[in-house]
Enzyme design. Sequence first.
Site, short mmCIF file in Angstrom:
data_model
loop_
_atom_site.label_atom_id
_atom_site.label_comp_id
_atom_site.label_asym_id
_atom_site.label_seq_id
_atom_site.Cartn_x
_atom_site.Cartn_y
_atom_site.Cartn_z
CD GLU A 35 -113.38 -75.76 -1.76
OE1 GLU A 35 -114.29 -76.48 -1.27
OE2 GLU A 35 -112.91 -74.76 -1.16
CG PHE A 81 -104.48 -72.04 9.25
CD1 PHE A 81 -105.46 -72.73 9.97
CD2 PHE A 81 -104.88 -71.12 8.30
CE1 PHE A 81 -106.80 -72.49 9.75
CE2 PHE A 81 -106.23 -70.87 8.07
CZ PHE A 81 -107.20 -71.56 8.80
CD GLN A 82 -107.54 -73.02 5.54
OE1 GLN A 82 -107.15 -72.22 4.70
NE2 GLN A 82 -108.82 -73.22 5.80
CE LYS A 92 -101.27 -65.48 1.10
NZ LYS A 92 -102.13 -65.16 2.24
CG MET A 140 -127.17 -99.22 -9.00
SD MET A 140 -127.90 -100.29 -10.25
CE MET A 140 -127.69 -99.32 -11.72
C1 LIG Z 1 -123.74 -97.80 -12.09
C2 LIG Z 1 -122.81 -98.04 -13.23
C3 LIG Z 1 -123.07 -99.04 -14.14
C4 LIG Z 1 -122.26 -99.22 -15.25
N1 LIG Z 1 -122.60 -100.16 -16.20
C5 LIG Z 1 -121.93 -100.20 -17.37
C6 LIG Z 1 -122.37 -101.02 -18.45
O1 LIG Z 1 -123.36 -101.73 -18.36
N2 LIG Z 1 -121.68 -100.97 -19.61
C7 LIG Z 1 -120.58 -100.17 -19.77
O2 LIG Z 1 -120.02 -100.12 -20.86
N3 LIG Z 1 -120.11 -99.43 -18.76
C8 LIG Z 1 -120.79 -99.40 -17.58
N4 LIG Z 1 -120.33 -98.57 -16.58
C9 LIG Z 1 -119.13 -97.76 -16.81
C10 LIG Z 1 -117.85 -98.52 -16.50
O3 LIG Z 1 -117.63 -98.52 -15.12
C11 LIG Z 1 -116.65 -97.87 -17.25
O4 LIG Z 1 -116.57 -96.52 -16.91
C12 LIG Z 1 -116.76 -97.96 -18.76
O5 LIG Z 1 -117.20 -99.24 -19.17
C13 LIG Z 1 -115.41 -97.67 -19.39
O6 LIG Z 1 -115.59 -97.31 -20.73
P1 LIG Z 1 -114.44 -97.48 -21.81
O7 LIG Z 1 -113.95 -98.89 -21.82
O8 LIG Z 1 -114.97 -96.92 -23.04
O9 LIG Z 1 -113.21 -96.68 -21.24
P2 LIG Z 1 -112.84 -95.17 -20.90
O10 LIG Z 1 -112.76 -95.07 -19.42
O11 LIG Z 1 -113.63 -94.20 -21.65
O12 LIG Z 1 -111.33 -95.21 -21.40
C14 LIG Z 1 -110.97 -94.92 -22.69
C15 LIG Z 1 -109.89 -95.85 -23.20
O13 LIG Z 1 -109.50 -95.31 -24.47
C16 LIG Z 1 -108.12 -94.98 -24.46
N5 LIG Z 1 -107.97 -93.72 -25.20
C17 LIG Z 1 -108.18 -92.47 -24.77
N6 LIG Z 1 -107.98 -91.59 -25.77
C18 LIG Z 1 -107.64 -92.30 -26.85
C19 LIG Z 1 -107.31 -91.97 -28.20
N7 LIG Z 1 -107.33 -90.71 -28.63
N8 LIG Z 1 -106.99 -92.98 -29.04
C20 LIG Z 1 -106.94 -94.28 -28.62
N9 LIG Z 1 -107.26 -94.64 -27.37
C21 LIG Z 1 -107.62 -93.67 -26.49
C22 LIG Z 1 -107.72 -94.88 -23.01
O14 LIG Z 1 -106.34 -95.18 -22.85
C23 LIG Z 1 -108.65 -95.90 -22.35
O15 LIG Z 1 -108.10 -97.21 -22.40
C24 LIG Z 1 -121.11 -98.40 -15.43
C25 LIG Z 1 -120.83 -97.41 -14.50
C26 LIG Z 1 -121.68 -97.20 -13.42
C27 LIG Z 1 -121.36 -96.09 -12.47
C1 LIG Z 2 -120.48 -90.65 -3.76
C2 LIG Z 2 -121.10 -91.99 -3.89
N1 LIG Z 2 -121.53 -92.66 -2.79
C3 LIG Z 2 -122.12 -93.89 -2.92
C4 LIG Z 2 -122.28 -94.46 -4.16
C5 LIG Z 2 -122.93 -95.85 -4.30
N2 LIG Z 2 -124.19 -95.73 -5.04
C6 LIG Z 2 -124.29 -96.03 -6.36
S1 LIG Z 2 -125.81 -95.77 -6.99
C7 LIG Z 2 -126.39 -95.27 -5.48
C8 LIG Z 2 -127.84 -94.86 -5.31
C9 LIG Z 2 -128.20 -93.65 -6.10
O1 LIG Z 2 -129.52 -93.28 -5.76
P1 LIG Z 2 -130.33 -92.21 -6.60
O2 LIG Z 2 -129.47 -91.02 -6.84
O3 LIG Z 2 -131.63 -91.99 -5.96
O4 LIG Z 2 -130.48 -92.93 -8.00
P2 LIG Z 2 -131.40 -94.19 -8.44
O5 LIG Z 2 -130.50 -95.38 -8.43
O6 LIG Z 2 -132.51 -94.32 -7.45
O7 LIG Z 2 -131.86 -93.84 -9.80
C10 LIG Z 2 -125.40 -95.33 -4.51
C11 LIG Z 2 -125.57 -94.99 -3.08
C12 LIG Z 2 -121.79 -93.73 -5.28
N3 LIG Z 2 -121.86 -94.22 -6.51
N4 LIG Z 2 -121.24 -92.49 -5.12
#
Ligand SMILES: Cc1cc2nc3c(=O)[nH]c(=O)nc-3n(C[C@H](O)[C@H](O)[C@H](O)COP(=O)(O)OP(=O)(O)OC[C@H]3O[C@@H](n4cnc5c(N)ncnc54)[C@H](O)[C@@H]3O)c2cc1C
Ligand SMILES: Cc1ncc(C[n+]2csc(CCOP(=O)(O)OP(=O)(O)O)c2C)c(N)n1
Length: 576
Positions: free
Chosen positions: A50, A112-113, A162, A479
């Site tokens: 799911e 159940f479930q 259900k 990472m």
């Molecule tokens: C490993 C990792 C590293 C990351 N590193 C970075 C990084 O270096 N830089 C980075 O930028 N992010 C990074 N992120 C992502 C970060 O965590 C956020 O998801 C991201 O920065 C949010 O983007 P955003 O501010 O565009 O918001 P979004 O989450 O896209 O939110 C959109 C915003 O726009 C508003 N909105 C929606 N629709 C409309 C509309 N029609 N008109 C007006 N407003 C609207 C919403 O209310 C909300 O406030 C990383 C994520 C991971 C997993």
């Molecule tokens: C479901 C979940 N569990 C744990 C994490 C924490 N986490 C972020 S990046 C990462 C490693 C990812 O490894 P891989 O897919 O090999 O990518 P790489 O960073 O090596 O490119 C982990 C464990 C997560 N983001 N999501």
Amino acid sequence: MELNGAEIVVQCLKDEGVEYLFGYPGGAVLHIYDALFKQDAVKHILVRHEQGATHAADGYARSTGQPGVALVTSGPGATNAVTGIATAYMDSIPLVVLSGQVPTPVIGSDAFQEADIVGITRPCVKHNFLVKDVHKLAETIKKAFYIATTGRPGPVLVDIPKDVTSPAIKIPYEYPKTVTLRSYNPAVKGHRWQIRKAVDLLLEARRPMIYAGGGVILGNASAVLTDFTRLLGFPITNTLMGLGGYPGTDQQFVGMLGMHGTYEANMAMHECDVLLAIGARFDDRVTGKISEFCPRAKIIHIDVDPASISKTVRVDIPIVGQVGPVLEDMIEMIRSSTKVPDPKALSDWWTQIARWRGIDCLRYDGNSSIIKPQYVIEQLYEATAGAAFVTSDVGQHQMWTAQFYKFDQPRRWINSGGLGTMGFGLPAAIGVKLAHPESEVVCVTGEASIVMCIQELSTALQYMTPIKIVNLNNRYMGMVRQWQEFNYESRYSHSYLATLPDFVKLAESFGHVGMRIEKPSEVRAALEAAFELSDRTVFLDFITDSTENVYPMIEAGKGHHDMRLSPCSSVERELA
Ligand SMILES: Cc1cc2nc3c(=O)[nH]c(=O)nc-3n(C[C@H](O)[C@H](O)[C@H](O)COP(=O)(O)OP(=O)(O)OC[C@H]3O[C@@H](n4cnc5c(N)ncnc54)[C@H](O)[C@@H]3O)c2cc1C
Ligand SMILES: Cc1ncc(C[n+]2csc(CCOP(=O)(O)OP(=O)(O)O)c2C)c(N)n1
Ligand SMILES: [Mg+2]
């Protein structure tokens, strides 16, 4: 027309124009599955877990702008869907998730479930409903689609016991044309006076900066953002979620900002005097240390959700409204204004930005005999002429894709930013491919992420969704390893993956094609060979440098100007 509850569910989906329903059966939804069996307008995609259903529906939604729809059974079916629901919630993606529930007379009896999925999902849905009366079913489903897709989009769950879908009770059916919800009236147009103040400030700016996020894509406002930005001639950066909202190859684009953003984007944020935030939510990966965020700037913020305004960073001019209509109003005011941005100040600002760009912060060792992950993404970009839909999982590979694949169009970059859900990439790619059968769909992943939803390779075969999986196999949770190298003196606690499967055989066992690539000289040919196999899913296992890190990096608690740069670009930094 008289229908029973199960038939009503299916008829509502038809009336909403739902093309695909991603689901998995079980006791509580068997009446609905029986109604699905008797029609073929709504195509059911049987996933293998799911979580896969919600991610595939999510990929469909992100790539089309239409709501994604999933159907799961009660209890474990519903709880398995929670990660996908939370993923969609954090990135404001419109989903309607239908869950089966135990019959109304036994709710609360540990039947159940039975799981209280309305309670469980309350903090990670835009709204949820428990339908206790078949007479309310159609109206509730209509409300669910309306809430999911308007204002700030998000997932809505409809829990259906259900007995509500029982074939024994038939009632007259009519799908409501509209719904009104007393306390829900999302804004569209921004306040004219606020927009006027914002335009005046923008036209007086000497070092302006545009920071545009996922809201631009969600609001289908990329074209108007592009016109607006070109009209003003200002530099623009995108968040991870905003990539493709402005053309990634355009000269005015300075790259992504934030933790792994470019040097020029982050420095421009630090030095700007007016910041225009558009559909972005000042996430902590973007702001870094809040007290050092844009220290010299007056801030304007356009956002449809008033709750996003001044949530983490106090702004000077808030504008609550949809990005598109607000930017259209701004363009009109700029065109009719006698003022223009000071050309000398703007030119000096661009000169400064060019100096920062000269540092070449994304440079990596191009002469390595081991495959560099950045090289694979560069080659992927070229092999697909930048036109593919690219999904990703979470980790270093996600960041390198964001940095090296230049997205010129919206809805092409499909990744989990807010929740950062490993396992997202493969099922999301299946949802994207179903929506765009003629386009190339690539899932960039890591060897740890891909196994989290690997079972969906089976779904990809059943529905003939030929996607290309680019596995950047560094044998580490890269990472995590990177953070352990920087912050825990290289104590690599449980981040090395010692017993990986043979991905080639794994792909083959699921009926797909597998390839293992070990040398840089083989990268491009392998990609091209994979794309030649246009009707097959191909798993490309690239054995990459396990020591490579993602640069630049703003470490936790640091400001935008305080970036850790790649050893490959630091020399140039000294010179600049
Ligand atoms: C490993 C990792 C590293 C990351 N590193 C970075 C990084 O270096 N830089 C980075 O930028 N992010 C990074 N992120 C992502 C970060 O965590 C956020 O998801 C991201 O920065 C949010 O983007 P955003 O501010 O565009 O918001 P979004 O989450 O896209 O939110 C959109 C915003 O726009 C508003 N909105 C929606 N629709 C409309 C509309 N029609 N008109 C007006 N407003 C609207 C919403 O209310 C909300 O406030 C990383 C994520 C991971 C997993
Ligand atoms: C479901 C979940 N569990 C744990 C994490 C924490 N986490 C972020 S990046 C990462 C490693 C990812 O490894 P891989 O897919 O090999 O990518 P790489 O960073 O090596 O490119 C982990 C464990 C997560 N983001 N999501
Ligand atoms: Mg890895």
